[in-house]
Structures are given as C-alpha cells and as structure tokens.
Design a protein around this motif. Structure first.
Motif, PDB file in Angstrom:
ATOM      1  N   GLU A 111      -2.324  34.990  -6.238  1.00 39.27           N
ATOM      2  CA  GLU A 111      -2.663  35.942  -7.533  1.00 39.27           C
ATOM      3  C   GLU A 111      -3.516  37.149  -7.166  1.00 39.27           C
ATOM      4  OE1 GLU A 111      -0.691  35.272  -9.768  1.00 39.27           O
ATOM      5  OE2 GLU A 111       0.094  33.198  -9.385  1.00 39.27           O
ATOM      6  N   GLY A 112      -4.126  37.115  -6.317  1.00 34.72           N
ATOM      7  CA  GLY A 112      -4.561  38.550  -5.951  1.00 34.72           C
ATOM      8  C   GLY A 112      -6.291  38.667  -6.168  1.00 34.72           C
ATOM      9  N   PRO A 113      -6.916  37.795  -6.540  1.00 42.72           N
ATOM     10  CA  PRO A 113      -8.344  38.066  -6.796  1.00 42.72           C
ATOM     11  C   PRO A 113      -8.866  38.746  -5.668  1.00 42.72           C
ATOM     12  CG  PRO A 113      -7.897  35.792  -7.487  1.00 42.72           C
ATOM     13  CD  PRO A 113      -6.494  36.204  -6.793  1.00 42.72           C
ATOM     14  N   PRO A 114      -9.765  39.774  -5.825  1.00 49.65           N
ATOM     15  CA  PRO A 114     -10.014  40.639  -4.490  1.00 49.65           C
ATOM     16  C   PRO A 114     -11.316  40.076  -3.783  1.00 49.65           C
ATOM     17  CG  PRO A 114     -10.653  41.721  -6.484  1.00 49.65           C
ATOM     18  CD  PRO A 114      -9.911  40.602  -7.038  1.00 49.65           C
ATOM     19  N   GLN A 170     -17.894  44.271  -6.310  1.00 46.83           N
ATOM     20  CA  GLN A 170     -18.099  45.655  -6.186  1.00 46.83           C
ATOM     21  C   GLN A 170     -17.461  46.429  -5.206  1.00 46.83           C
ATOM     22  OE1 GLN A 170     -22.323  46.351  -5.497  1.00 46.83           O
ATOM     23  NE2 GLN A 170     -22.234  48.371  -6.781  1.00 46.83           N
ATOM     24  N   ARG A 171     -17.606  46.164  -4.033  1.00 46.27           N
ATOM     25  CA  ARG A 171     -16.814  46.602  -2.741  1.00 46.27           C
ATOM     26  C   ARG A 171     -15.453  46.891  -3.277  1.00 46.27           C
ATOM     27  NH1 ARG A 171     -20.650  43.605  -0.067  1.00 46.27           N
ATOM     28  NH2 ARG A 171     -19.317  41.881   0.369  1.00 46.27           N
ATOM     29  N   ARG A 175     -13.299  50.430  -3.601  1.00 43.19           N
ATOM     30  CA  ARG A 175     -12.106  50.911  -2.690  1.00 43.19           C
ATOM     31  C   ARG A 175     -11.010  50.786  -3.442  1.00 43.19           C
ATOM     32  NH1 ARG A 175     -13.424  45.831  -0.283  1.00 43.19           N
ATOM     33  NH2 ARG A 175     -12.083  44.154  -0.810  1.00 43.19           N
ATOM     34  N   GLY A 176     -10.964  50.798  -4.966  1.00 40.80           N
ATOM     35  CA  GLY A 176      -9.822  50.825  -5.624  1.00 40.80           C
ATOM     36  C   GLY A 176      -8.899  49.523  -5.636  1.00 40.80           C
ATOM     37  N   GLY A 177      -9.596  48.307  -5.340  1.00 42.59           N
ATOM     38  CA  GLY A 177      -8.704  47.016  -5.124  1.00 42.59           C
ATOM     39  C   GLY A 177      -8.822  45.961  -6.524  1.00 42.59           C
ATOM     40  N   HIS A 181      -7.423  45.176 -15.714  1.00 41.37           N
ATOM     41  CA  HIS A 181      -7.508  43.771 -16.485  1.00 41.37           C
ATOM     42  C   HIS A 181      -8.284  42.708 -15.837  1.00 41.37           C
ATOM     43  CE1 HIS A 181      -4.681  42.739 -13.414  1.00 41.37           C
ATOM     44  NE2 HIS A 181      -5.092  41.095 -13.667  1.00 41.37           N
ATOM     45  N   ARG A 182      -8.872  42.912 -14.818  1.00 40.67           N
ATOM     46  CA  ARG A 182      -9.877  42.115 -14.100  1.00 40.67           C
ATOM     47  C   ARG A 182     -11.182  42.477 -14.489  1.00 40.67           C
ATOM     48  NH1 ARG A 182      -6.897  39.112 -10.287  1.00 40.67           N
ATOM     49  NH2 ARG A 182      -5.199  39.881  -9.537  1.00 40.67           N
ATOM     50  N   GLY A 183     -11.302  43.425 -15.490  1.00 40.98           N
ATOM     51  CA  GLY A 183     -12.808  43.951 -15.775  1.00 40.98           C
ATOM     52  C   GLY A 183     -13.384  44.826 -15.160  1.00 40.98           C
ATOM     53  N   GLY A 184     -12.794  45.861 -14.471  1.00 41.87           N
ATOM     54  CA  GLY A 184     -13.393  46.860 -13.747  1.00 41.87           C
ATOM     55  C   GLY A 184     -13.672  48.200 -14.317  1.00 41.87           C
ATOM     56  N   SER A 185     -13.550  48.098 -15.602  1.00 36.94           N
ATOM     57  CA  SER A 185     -13.970  49.400 -16.306  1.00 36.94           C
ATOM     58  C   SER A 185     -15.415  49.699 -16.508  1.00 36.94           C
ATOM     59  CB  SER A 185     -13.340  49.709 -17.774  1.00 36.94           C
ATOM     60  OG  SER A 185     -13.855  48.554 -18.618  1.00 36.94           O
ATOM     61  N   LYS A 186     -15.922  51.026 -16.433  1.00 34.60           N
ATOM     62  CA  LYS A 186     -17.468  51.356 -16.769  1.00 34.60           C
ATOM     63  C   LYS A 186     -17.740  51.405 -18.110  1.00 34.60           C
ATOM     64  CE  LYS A 186     -17.393  53.961 -12.354  1.00 34.60           C
ATOM     65  NZ  LYS A 186     -17.836  55.247 -11.731  1.00 34.60           N
ATOM     66  N   LYS A 187     -18.921  50.638 -18.550  1.00 30.70           N
ATOM     67  CA  LYS A 187     -19.428  51.000 -19.645  1.00 30.70           C
ATOM     68  C   LYS A 187     -20.734  50.961 -19.587  1.00 30.70           C
ATOM     69  CE  LYS A 187     -16.228  47.147 -21.353  1.00 30.70           C
ATOM     70  NZ  LYS A 187     -15.170  47.951 -22.074  1.00 30.70           N
TER      71      LYS A 187
END
Length: 196
Positions: A111-114, A170-171, A175-177, A181-187
């Motif tokens: 399912e692709g968790p990085p 964080q890594r 690298r854009g991975g 929807h996994r919560g990668g937006s900056k706030k």
C-alpha cells in the motif's frame, strides 16, 4: 520564521502480544505508560504526540495501534493506505514473531507507506532472547529499513524508535515520496484539521 508543522500518520504492526501497545503508551504517555500490562488491542487504538523535526520543524505523530490477531487484519489493512510510516514490531523472545516480519512488511509495503523501522521489543529480557541483534539487523537491511531494539518496561530506545521513523518520513517528504493524504502538508504551528 515560524516552525513548520507536519502531521504524520503512523501505524504500528506486528504479531499479537509483541508489545505494540506498551511501546505506544510509553512513547505517548511517558515511561509509566509502558509498564502497565495492557489488554489485547481490539481493532485499532489511537495515540498522538508532537516531536521535534530538525532543523526547524515539528511532527505531530498520529499513532495507530493495530491488533495483531488474524481476525482483525481486514480492519488493520484499511489503515495502510493513509500511513506515512510503519513501526514493524517483533518480540526478541519470540522467534515466530520475528519470522513473520517479512509477511507483515509485504502486506503493508503493497500500500506504499514510504518509511519503515524494524523494532525488536523486550530487549530487557536478555536471558530469554531468541533473536540476535545481528540477525535482526540483517533482516532490516534486506528490507531497506533501520533497526532499533527497545524495551517499554525499561524505557530503552523508545524515543529513538519513533524519532528514527519521523526522520525517515521527513526524508520521504523531502524527496517527494509522501502523498498529501498522508499528512505531508506544511502548517504554521496549527494542529491538523484532518478527520480520522
């Protein structure tokens, strides 16, 4: 300049009774949370904690404690797609739980968790150890992840395990991975408004 705030969803996987709930409670509630004997998790339980994310950020780890029993696997699988990271936990005194790590990994990685970290739990029970650090480290390297030995009872390396995973997330973000929807937006210092 304001700190950057990242909400990350993390799931904790592994066989039943390897100590997933104890690890999470120790991390989320402090050392006293890891010493109580928890009841088996039914379905999924949720914890949360904010950790520093160098050089200038913070990560709110939204921690999902999953049941290891086979009858709950369909519930657990539904959380893989939204996870940014996975702690794969086995019991150092239970060889069977170690031997099932690749199966857990294949199931979640599909399912692709990085980011993944392999955790060998209950390292305080040295006399009962059934898996060597070398063997576990080799498996982790084969699967492309870090390996950390922990003990919730002794509060050993619990922080390290979660910080290592946060660093891996964080890594992946860098690298854009990491999908949004996994919560990668900056706030900017505001809690996540996402619903779970």
């Amino acid at each position: 300049m304001s700190d950057l705030f990242f909400p990350f969803r993390v799931i904790v996987l592994g066989d039943a009774a390897v100590g997933k709930s104890s690890l999470l409670r120790c991390f989320a509630e402090g050392p006293s949370g890891g010493t109580a004997t928890p009841c088996p998790t039914v379905g999924v339980e949720f914890y949360s904690r904010t950790v520093p994310l160098p050089p200038a950020g913070k990560a709110k780890l939204q921690l999902w404690d999953t049941a290891g029993q086979e009858r709950f696997r369909s519930i657990t699988r539904s959380f893989y797609r939204s996870a940014a990271g996975v702690l794969l936990v086995f019991d150092l005194t239970n060889r069977a739980s170690f031997e099932r790590v690749p199966e857990w990994y294949r199931e979640a990685a599909g399912e692709g968790p990085p980011a993944f970290v392999l955790v060998g739990h209950k390292c305080d029970l040295a006399a009962e150890r059934a898996v060597s650090a070398e063997e576990a480290g080799q498996l982790a390297a084969t699967l492309g992840m870090a390996f950390v030995e922990t003990s919730a009872r002794s509060n050993l390396n619990v922080e390290l395990a979660f910080q290592t995973l946060a660093g891996g997330i964080q890594r992946a973000l860098g690298r854009g991975g990491l999908a949004p929807h996994r919560g990668g937006s900056k706030k900017n210092n505001t809690p996540s408004q996402e619903r779970f």
